[in-house]
Design an enzyme around this catalytic site. Structure first.
Site, PDB file in Angstrom:
ATOM      1  N   HIS A 120     -22.173 -73.952  44.344  1.00  0.00           N
ATOM      2  CA  HIS A 120     -22.663 -73.109  45.438  1.00  0.00           C
ATOM      3  C   HIS A 120     -23.634 -72.038  44.969  1.00  0.00           C
ATOM      4  O   HIS A 120     -24.594 -71.723  45.690  1.00  0.00           O
ATOM      5  CB  HIS A 120     -21.495 -72.496  46.201  1.00  0.00           C
ATOM      6  CG  HIS A 120     -20.455 -71.836  45.361  1.00  0.00           C
ATOM      7  ND1 HIS A 120     -19.406 -72.521  44.818  1.00  0.00           N
ATOM      8  CD2 HIS A 120     -20.302 -70.562  44.961  1.00  0.00           C
ATOM      9  CE1 HIS A 120     -18.649 -71.696  44.127  1.00  0.00           C
ATOM     10  NE2 HIS A 120     -19.174 -70.484  44.179  1.00  0.00           N
TER      11      HIS A 120
ATOM     12  N   HIS B 279     -12.068 -68.472  38.348  1.00  0.00           N
ATOM     13  CA  HIS B 279     -13.094 -69.153  39.145  1.00  0.00           C
ATOM     14  C   HIS B 279     -14.373 -69.177  38.326  1.00  0.00           C
ATOM     15  O   HIS B 279     -14.983 -68.134  38.084  1.00  0.00           O
ATOM     16  CB  HIS B 279     -13.304 -68.450  40.475  1.00  0.00           C
ATOM     17  CG  HIS B 279     -14.391 -69.074  41.304  1.00  0.00           C
ATOM     18  ND1 HIS B 279     -14.415 -70.416  41.593  1.00  0.00           N
ATOM     19  CD2 HIS B 279     -15.505 -68.545  41.872  1.00  0.00           C
ATOM     20  CE1 HIS B 279     -15.488 -70.684  42.320  1.00  0.00           C
ATOM     21  NE2 HIS B 279     -16.174 -69.569  42.492  1.00  0.00           N
TER      22      HIS B 279
ATOM     23  N   ASP C 176     -17.959 -70.033  37.969  1.00  0.00           N
ATOM     24  CA  ASP C 176     -19.341 -70.366  38.310  1.00  0.00           C
ATOM     25  C   ASP C 176     -20.071 -70.647  36.999  1.00  0.00           C
ATOM     26  O   ASP C 176     -20.180 -69.761  36.143  1.00  0.00           O
ATOM     27  CB  ASP C 176     -20.001 -69.192  39.035  1.00  0.00           C
ATOM     28  CG  ASP C 176     -19.232 -68.791  40.281  1.00  0.00           C
ATOM     29  OD1 ASP C 176     -19.150 -69.612  41.204  1.00  0.00           O
ATOM     30  OD2 ASP C 176     -18.719 -67.663  40.317  1.00  0.00           O
TER      31      ASP C 176
ATOM     32  N   ASP D  91     -14.513 -70.762  47.059  1.00  0.00           N
ATOM     33  CA  ASP D  91     -15.605 -69.820  47.335  1.00  0.00           C
ATOM     34  C   ASP D  91     -16.772 -70.491  48.044  1.00  0.00           C
ATOM     35  O   ASP D  91     -17.892 -69.996  48.025  1.00  0.00           O
ATOM     36  CB  ASP D  91     -16.082 -69.201  46.013  1.00  0.00           C
ATOM     37  CG  ASP D  91     -16.879 -67.919  46.226  1.00  0.00           C
ATOM     38  OD1 ASP D  91     -16.720 -67.287  47.291  1.00  0.00           O
ATOM     39  OD2 ASP D  91     -17.663 -67.552  45.336  1.00  0.00           O
TER      40      ASP D  91
END
Length: 898
Positions: A350, A13, A15, A125
């Site tokens: 996000h 994941h 980010d 997420d």
């Protein structure tokens, strides 16, 4: 007996920026990709790697390793790298409906250039999931989604037989939007790391799989068990093939498959039972204790949200409509527009738009906003210039300076607009700059009175507010720059411009309306509204049509905040501090409306006490903090301006201040007294109905919610709609019928899994907040009008000077778009970069079917299309809209230049 299948999907994941600045994460991404290429080359048993659903990762890698493009393409071609379908992994709620849509469209296009996009809406997420995600995914040709939050799995052994609205027996379920669109949902019931770092030694592997297989089987609806081999920024597990070989040896009753989402989804769909739960609407962890919904990210670093709204409104409500109207639709300019959108979307992950990263991340975001806005303004200015050259201005006097006002909103605009016009120009080819300046300055000082007329010659309320001589220049497309001195006149024009229309006016010499009148009266009013500042500094608002007064309706209050960027945490026994009486009050009255400006002082603690630093550094859980506010007090002055345009039913509120305090929150409270068990707010392609009281499991004393343009609290006889600009957090206090909108929130740490100081998140320095209020009678017609007006409150009128005595093909007054039903909210009007067709998109704001007719430049649409511009089978332009239906109308290459 058929073996259960264990599908292991490798991923990380990613980010792009979070607890480190972008480039720190970026360098680790390069290492991850290099490791993947090496693994693909040397381990034929390694099936593939899921690239987190976001195609921007490919660009990020090539920015450092451009020589690897061919190798990157090869691994995508052979299925080792699985890409798409999105451009980035966005926050659903804090970006606009169109930003959500463009993320899907751009991601799909980019992924298709590389290979076949992963057929999965991927929200691992996201801090809550918008209720319209199923419909948006269907419109993007996706029928399956995976997400990590919002639903509680109960397991098939649940004995109660009484599932709540946000419970599911299985980790697989159906998810349905308000319009009844439905997708298959895959919940990461044991998070998207349930298969992370699989052991390759016997004892550890036996313990790992015994625990994790049982956890997956507890919720799985089929024999197909999903294991996500990775987590945030996780390096690829290079020994995975060996670890899975060991698992096959230790657990022969299971079939372990290193797999990918397309293969897993195919197997899952073949095995689905008939008793899957259907969950409906938005999934925001409503059925929890309320502490970790992460909804308070809507108020972290509010300045980011304001810049985000400004950039979205620029691209969606100015640049794109102007490009369509002017015919500025060539491929080169469409590429520029795409670049602006991509730059904006890079701020929408996000951990970025939520304001929950370290300071370096959000400083970088401000640069991206600036760049996206620069491109948007550049394209908008080019479009305005092109459009201006098509407008016929021969009706205006030869000595006048005509100009255009363009309203791209869905309601008439009544605001006073400052228009700066070039009255005279002196090019540098005519003399020395200083001599030209002196010549024009002499003329400026000799200027007489002016007034403004419309195309029929009728005088319009206006007043000259400034005259100036200054340097300027033109940049011709195919020639050298042209510098000059110009004499400019700025005039405040109070004109009404119809919805989706432009109107021509002209500045002409001669006496105009009376000058501005000022006094100290604490009251402003027009035919529809009255607003009065009371003795305690609050504002009472009256609907003069209904004779309904909301006493002490608007007030500003401050509370302590010992939380972090994710979660607001109040101070025990803290009492909200209300701003004091109004001071230095000035009322201004013009023909265009009235304003009331005043100051209020918040005398508040300068920070939290020293205990907060201890709790932060020791990573004390948010629910266990006991820090108090400092006993040292200081003044924070709020500068408030109330504006009530003539002919408008909307009160505009602007508040500004210079915050030097820390660890606190300022809210604007709208006390209505309305008693209702629910309210409504604009969300993503939906006006959602939410309860005013959370569920029985809720423990958090706060109930924060997300909004786009407005929140509404109503009963059958009356209602209050509060609009905002970039103030995305609100809550409803049901006992007093109060809408509380967060204007400023100041905290000193990121939060989550460690201690990351964020002094910039204290938001010290100048700040502003913009709100609107409209009162209505609770009827469908009046309520929809209030909602549309609140949405329009975020959209300013465009201004463009026109050539004098110019023969053009277009009239100076013109309505280009017509919508016959106010239930349909327009979210986009732009030109397709692929076909040149004009696309008009919007949604049904109501929970009832609606008939709507939309025309562009006098023509009806030829088709209803999805997000990928494919006609929707069985839906015609005359088909009734379903409740909350999103609809895109296609107009075949119709432009203002036709």
């Amino acid at each position: 007996m058929t073996k259960k299948k264990v599908f292991v999907i490798s991923h990380s994941h990613w980010d792009r920026e979070w607890y480190m600045a972008f480039e720190n994460h970026h360098m680790r991404l390069v290492q991850l990709m290099d490791d993947l290429f090496d693994l693909f080359e040397n381990d034929p048993n390694f099936n593939s790697f899921h690239l987190d659903g976001q195609t921007i990762i490919l660009d990020d890698y090539l920015a450092v390793r451009p020589e690897k493009r061919a190798e990157l393409q090869h691994w995508i071609d052979v299925g080792k790298l699985r890409v798409g379908p999105f451009y980035i992994l966005q926050d659903d709620f804090l970006i606009s409906p169109e930003a959500n849509t463009r993320n899907t469209i751009l991601g799909r296009k980019l992924a298709e250039k590389w290979g076949q996009p992963v057929p999965l809406g991927y929200f691992p997420d996201t801090f809550g999931n918008a209720g319209q995600v199923p419909q948006m995914m269907r419109l993007g040709h996706l029928d399956t989604v995976a997400f990590g939050r919002g639903v509680t799995p109960t397991g098939f052994n649940n004995q109660t037989g009484d599932l709540g609205d946000y419970d599911s027996t299985y980790s697989e379920m159906y998810w349905q939007s308000p319009d009844s669109s439905k997708v298959l949902g895959i919940l990461f019931a044991n998070w998207y790391s349930n298969g992370n770092e699989i052991p390759d030694t016997k004892e550890a592997a036996k313990a790992f799989w015994t625990e994790h297989l049982a956890a997956a089987e507890k919720y799985a609806a089929t024999p197909d068990l999903l294991f996500m081999n990775g987590v945030d920024h996780q390096p690829v597990q290079k020994n995975l093939s060996d670890a899975l070989a060991l698992a096959r040896e230790l657990f022969p009753d299971y079939e372990f498959i290193h797999s990918n989402f397309p293969d897993y989804i195919k197997a899952l769909k073949a095995d689905l039972p008939k008793d899957l739960t259907t969950v409906k609407g938005e999934l925001t962890s409503q059925a929890t204790d309320g502490w970790y919904t992460l909804a308070n990210t809507a108020s972290s670093r509010i300045y980011l949200k304001q810049h985000n709204t400004a950039t979205e409104r620029l691209l969606e409500n100015h640049t794109e409509p102007l490009m369509a109207l002017s015919g500025l639709t060539d491929a080169a300019n469409q590429d520029r527009l795409t670049y602006a959108w991509q730059t904006l979307l890079q701020n929408d992950p996000h951990d970025s738009i939520c304001g929950c990263s370290v300071d370096e991340v959000h400083r970088g975001m401000m640069d991206r906003y600036a760049r996206a806005q620069q491109v948007g303004h550049w394209l908008g200015d080019a479009a305005l210039t092109k459009l201006a050259n098509k407008i016929d201005t021969r009706n205006f006097p030869g000595e006048s300076r005509p100009f255009l006002l363009i309203n791209n909103s869905s309601v008439p605009q009544h605001d006073t607009v400052n228009v700066t016009l070039e009255w005279e120009r002196a090019p540098f080819t005519a003399g020395k700059p200083n001599a030209l300046y002196a010549m024009l300055e002499e003329k400026r000082q000799a200027l007489g009175d002016f007034h403004v007329i419309d195309r029929e010659g009728k005088m319009i309320p206006a007043q000259v507010v400034d005259t100036q001589v200054k340097f300027h220049y033109d940049l011709p497309d195919r020639a050298f720059r042209v510098p000059y001195m110009g004499l400019y006149i700025t005039v405040a024009v109070a004109a009404t411009v119809a919805a989706h229309s432009w109107a021509g006016f002209a500045l002409v010499p001669g006496t105009g309306h009376p000058q501005v009148a000022s006094d100290q009266e604490p009251l402003i009013q027009n035919d529809a509204l009255q607003a009065q500042v009371t003795a305690d500094g609050s504002v009472s608002i009256t609907d003069r049509r209904q004779q309904q007064t909301y006493d002490h309706c608007l007030r500003f209050v401050d509370t302590g905040d010992v939380g972090n960027e994710y979660i607001f945490k109040d101070v025990a026994n803290d009492q909200p501090i209300q701003a004091g009486p109004a001071k230095n009050l000035t009322r201004t009255v013009t023909a265009g409306g009235q304003t009331l400006a005043y100051e209020q002082v918040l005398r508040i603690p300068v920070s939290a006490d020293e205990q907060l630093a201890v709790e932060q550094q020791s990573v004390t859980d948010i629910t266990e903090r006991h820090a108090q506010r400092s006993t040292q007090l200081a003044d924070l002055t709020l500068h408030v301006t109330l504006t009530l345009p003539a002919g408008s039913r909307q009160l505009k509120i602007h508040v500004a201040g210079d915050n030097q305090m820390r660890d606190h929150r300022i809210q604007a409270l709208f006390v209505t007294g309305i008693q209702s068990d629910h309210h409504q707010a604009e969300s993503i392609f939906e006006v959602v109905t939410r309860p005013n009281t959370p569920g029985k499991q809720w423990e958090n004393p706060e109930d924060p919610q997300h909004q786009q343009a407005f929140v509404d609290l109503s009963d059958a006889q009356k209602g209050v709609t509060v609009g905002n600009f970039g103030l995305n957090e609100y809550q409803v206090l049901p006992k007093t019928g109060t809408i509380a909108v967060t204007v400023l929130r100041c905290v000193g740490e990121m939060g989550d899994w460690g201690y990351f100081p964020t002094p910039d998140a204290q938001c010290q320095g100048p700040f502003t907040g913009d709100l609107t209020v409209q009162l209505h009678d609770g009827s469908r017609t009046d309520t929809l009008a209030a909602w549309q007006t609140a949405r329009a409150g975020q959209i300013t009128v465009d201004v463009q000077q026109l050539p004098v005595a110019h023969e053009g093909a277009l009239a100076a007054d013109h309505t280009y778009l017509q919508v016959d039903n106010p239930a349909f909210a327009i979210t986009a009007m732009h030109v397709s970069p692929d076909t040149g067709d004009v696309l008009v998109r919007g949604y049904n704001m109501t929970s009832a079917p609606q008939d709507v007719a939309v025309t562009y430049q006098g023509q009806a649409p030829d088709a209803v299309v999805d997000f990928l511009e494919k006609p929707i089978v069985g839906v015609s332009v005359n088909t009734t809209l379903r409740p909350a239906e999103i609809r895109t109308y296609r107009f075949k290459q119709v432009g203002a230049n036709d």
